[in-house]
Design a protein around this motif. Structure first.
Motif, PDB file in Angstrom:
ATOM      1  N   ALA A  19     -91.736  19.698 -34.468  1.00 21.36           N
ATOM      2  CA  ALA A  19     -91.327  20.998 -34.990  1.00 21.36           C
ATOM      3  C   ALA A  19     -91.091  21.999 -33.864  1.00 21.36           C
ATOM      4  O   ALA A  19     -90.126  22.774 -33.890  1.00 21.36           O
ATOM      5  CB  ALA A  19     -92.386  21.528 -35.959  1.00 21.36           C
ATOM      6  N   ALA A  20     -91.957  21.978 -32.849  1.00 20.79           N
ATOM      7  CA  ALA A  20     -91.783  22.893 -31.716  1.00 20.79           C
ATOM      8  C   ALA A  20     -90.506  22.569 -30.939  1.00 20.79           C
ATOM      9  O   ALA A  20     -89.760  23.476 -30.543  1.00 20.79           O
ATOM     10  CB  ALA A  20     -92.997  22.822 -30.794  1.00 20.79           C
TER      11      ALA A  20
ATOM     12  N   LEU B 127     -85.252  23.507 -38.675  1.00 21.09           N
ATOM     13  CA  LEU B 127     -86.461  24.029 -38.061  1.00 21.09           C
ATOM     14  C   LEU B 127     -87.561  22.970 -38.055  1.00 21.09           C
ATOM     15  O   LEU B 127     -88.248  22.781 -37.051  1.00 21.09           O
ATOM     16  CB  LEU B 127     -86.932  25.279 -38.815  1.00 21.09           C
ATOM     17  N   VAL B 128     -87.751  22.289 -39.159  1.00 19.69           N
ATOM     18  CA  VAL B 128     -88.686  21.166 -39.240  1.00 19.69           C
ATOM     19  C   VAL B 128     -87.933  19.992 -39.855  1.00 19.69           C
ATOM     20  O   VAL B 128     -87.491  20.078 -41.000  1.00 19.69           O
ATOM     21  CB  VAL B 128     -89.921  21.513 -40.097  1.00 19.69           C
TER      22      VAL B 128
ATOM     23  N   ARG C 279     -76.402  22.471 -36.191  1.00 20.03           N
ATOM     24  CA  ARG C 279     -77.637  23.206 -35.947  1.00 20.03           C
ATOM     25  C   ARG C 279     -78.821  22.392 -36.454  1.00 20.03           C
ATOM     26  O   ARG C 279     -78.875  21.988 -37.603  1.00 20.03           O
ATOM     27  CB  ARG C 279     -77.590  24.544 -36.664  1.00 20.03           C
TER      28      ARG C 279
ATOM     29  N   THR D 289     -87.498  23.727 -32.880  1.00 20.16           N
ATOM     30  CA  THR D 289     -87.325  25.174 -32.738  1.00 20.16           C
ATOM     31  C   THR D 289     -86.701  25.508 -31.400  1.00 20.16           C
ATOM     32  O   THR D 289     -85.809  26.372 -31.298  1.00 20.16           O
ATOM     33  CB  THR D 289     -88.684  25.874 -32.879  1.00 20.16           C
ATOM     34  N   ALA D 290     -87.152  24.822 -30.331  1.00 17.67           N
ATOM     35  CA  ALA D 290     -86.588  25.079 -29.006  1.00 17.67           C
ATOM     36  C   ALA D 290     -85.108  24.725 -28.952  1.00 17.67           C
ATOM     37  O   ALA D 290     -84.297  25.457 -28.373  1.00 17.67           O
ATOM     38  CB  ALA D 290     -87.367  24.292 -27.957  1.00 17.67           C
TER      39      ALA D 290
ATOM     40  N   ARG E 269     -83.063  24.701 -31.465  1.00 17.86           N
ATOM     41  CA  ARG E 269     -82.357  25.693 -32.285  1.00 17.86           C
ATOM     42  C   ARG E 269     -82.133  26.988 -31.503  1.00 17.86           C
ATOM     43  O   ARG E 269     -81.036  27.563 -31.527  1.00 17.86           O
ATOM     44  CB  ARG E 269     -83.182  25.966 -33.550  1.00 17.86           C
ATOM     45  N   VAL E 270     -83.164  27.439 -30.796  1.00 11.82           N
ATOM     46  CA  VAL E 270     -83.034  28.670 -29.996  1.00 11.82           C
ATOM     47  C   VAL E 270     -82.039  28.469 -28.871  1.00 11.82           C
ATOM     48  O   VAL E 270     -81.215  29.343 -28.584  1.00 11.82           O
ATOM     49  CB  VAL E 270     -84.417  29.084 -29.456  1.00 11.82           C
TER      50      VAL E 270
END
Length: 408
Positions: free
Chosen positions: A251-252, A326-327, A323, A255-256, A258-259
């Motif tokens: 998940a982390a 997120l998870v 994209r 997120t990275a 995605r950012v």
């Protein structure tokens, strides 16, 4: 007229036959590769039954590598079977990871005690960060530092497959990382039992050390069972705590990614804006040039201008589709299976069946990943990859040993 009619009917018959052939059933593109993966799993299962010390997943990876280099099978692996083997390496890996959640329950984690859980967290963090940093310093290609760090710190090939899904890693990087982690985990089966008594570890402490330092669940079982049931029980519990960390790690990373993708799109927008300003600054000169051009070229210019917004919209739509979530769904599935196991409503027979299915799915996935290993290409970076694997092995074994001594 009769001859002409006969020729016409013959042409119609040929067209009808071609149409039936074109609309006839054909096997999916992945069928051949999945069939080869199933055969590889059957062969790996046979090897495991004949030699119980060889884990099923390890045998599957090795057979995949062998199939990719055998003169007779090499053409199939790289040709008609490639789509199915890639499908197994990705999709079946996800299903296997989801079912892996049924091996863990919250009661098991709490039964270990918070000191052991904290020790596992420290070992995973030290191994992951240290291996990733060292791999980047050594100049390994692509996502190899990330994938190797994940495999060593969490749960071997399963973790590599999960992380590669969110990082969109190259298949060759995934295969190389899986081969390295599998090799080191296999060596641990022979090496770690020899170190139990010289390091002064009793059976329970040895089991915790194995669970915190060996990569794959099957390799943990094969290593810890040499010290008896007490060592095996603690080893599996500690190992499953490491497996539970797969979900927050993926998940982390998602997120990275995605950012980072959002930042890349923002940078691209700024670049487009600066280019547009430059185009407007040179517009007077362009107007003079267009005035001198024949009028016949103006429709082409107008068509290009009309198509430009559609192209930009298509690029934006493609970026939106790429994209990352997120998870990822398979991580949510893993957590859902863990929660379901924690309720205690599943019968032992259902858990055993799920464990068998999970192992077979992961074996098929690892056979597919092993078939993507290309040893000549691996030999060009083999020294650096092997050095990173050895350093990571020392880090996780040393950190785990220190953690076991502190918590015993």
């Amino acid at each position: 007229m009769t001859l002409t009619a006969a020729r016409g009917r013959a042409r119609q018959a040929r067209k009808a036959g071609q149409a039936r052939q074109a609309t006839g059933w054909r096997p999916p593109a992945t069928a051949y590769g999945l069939g080869l993966a199933a055969a590889g799993v059957a062969a790996a299962w046979t090897i495991h039954r004949l030699f119980p010390a060889v884990p099923l997943l390890t045998a599957a990876v090795v057979l995949g590598i062998v199939a990719a280099h055998l003169p007779g099978a090499r053409g199939l692996v790289r040709g008609v079977c490639r789509a199915g083997l890639s499908f197994a390496g990705k999709r079946l890996m996800r299903l296997g990871i989801v079912l892996l959640g049924l091996k863990l329950s919250l009661d098991d984690v709490l039964g270990l005690g918070w000191a052991t859980v904290a020790m596992v967290l420290g070992v995973v963090a030290a191994t992951f960060c240290g291996t990733w940093w060292l791999g980047r310093r050594m100049g390994l290609r692509g996502d190899q530092p990330l994938l190797i760090a994940t495999g060593y710190s969490i749960c071997g090939a399963s973790a590599i497959g999960a992380v590669s899904e969110v990082s969109d890693s190259d298949e060759r990087d995934v295969a190389t990382s899986v081969a390295l982690v599998t090799l080191c985990g296999t060596l641990a089966i022979a090496v770690l039992p020899l170190l139990q008594h010289p390091l002064g570890l009793d059976d329970a402490a040895f089991g915790r050390w194995v669970g915190a330092s060996v990569h794959d669940v099957g390799q943990v079982v094969a290593t810890a069972q040499t010290a008896g049931p007490a060592a095996l029980g603690d080893a599996v519990l500690v190992k499953l705590v490491r497996v539970a960390l797969l979900a927050p790690l993926v998940a982390a990373l998602a997120t990275a990614v995605r950012v980072r993708a959002k930042g890349a799109r923002a940078t691209g927008t700024e670049a487009d804006g600066s280019e547009a300003e430059g185009a407007r600054a040179t517009e007077p000169r362009a107007e003079g040039t267009r005035a001198a051009e024949p009028r016949a070229t103006e429709p082409r210019v107008e068509e290009a201008r009309a198509a430009e917004p559609r192209a930009v919209g298509a690029r934006a739509e493609g970026a939106t589709r790429r994209r990352p979530p997120l998870v990822p769904l398979f991580v949510l599935g893993f957590l859902a299976m863990t929660a379901l196991r924690s309720t205690g409503i599943l019968a032992t027979a259902a858990l055993d069946a799920a464990a068998t299915a999970q192992e077979l799915l992961l074996a098929a996935a690892l056979f597919g990943l092993g078939s993507a290993v290309h040893l000549p290409s691996l030999s060009r970076t083999g020294a650096r990859v092997a050095a990173l694997g050895l350093c990571a092995w020392v880090v996780i074994a040393g950190a785990s040993y220190g953690g076991v001594l502190l918590t015993t």
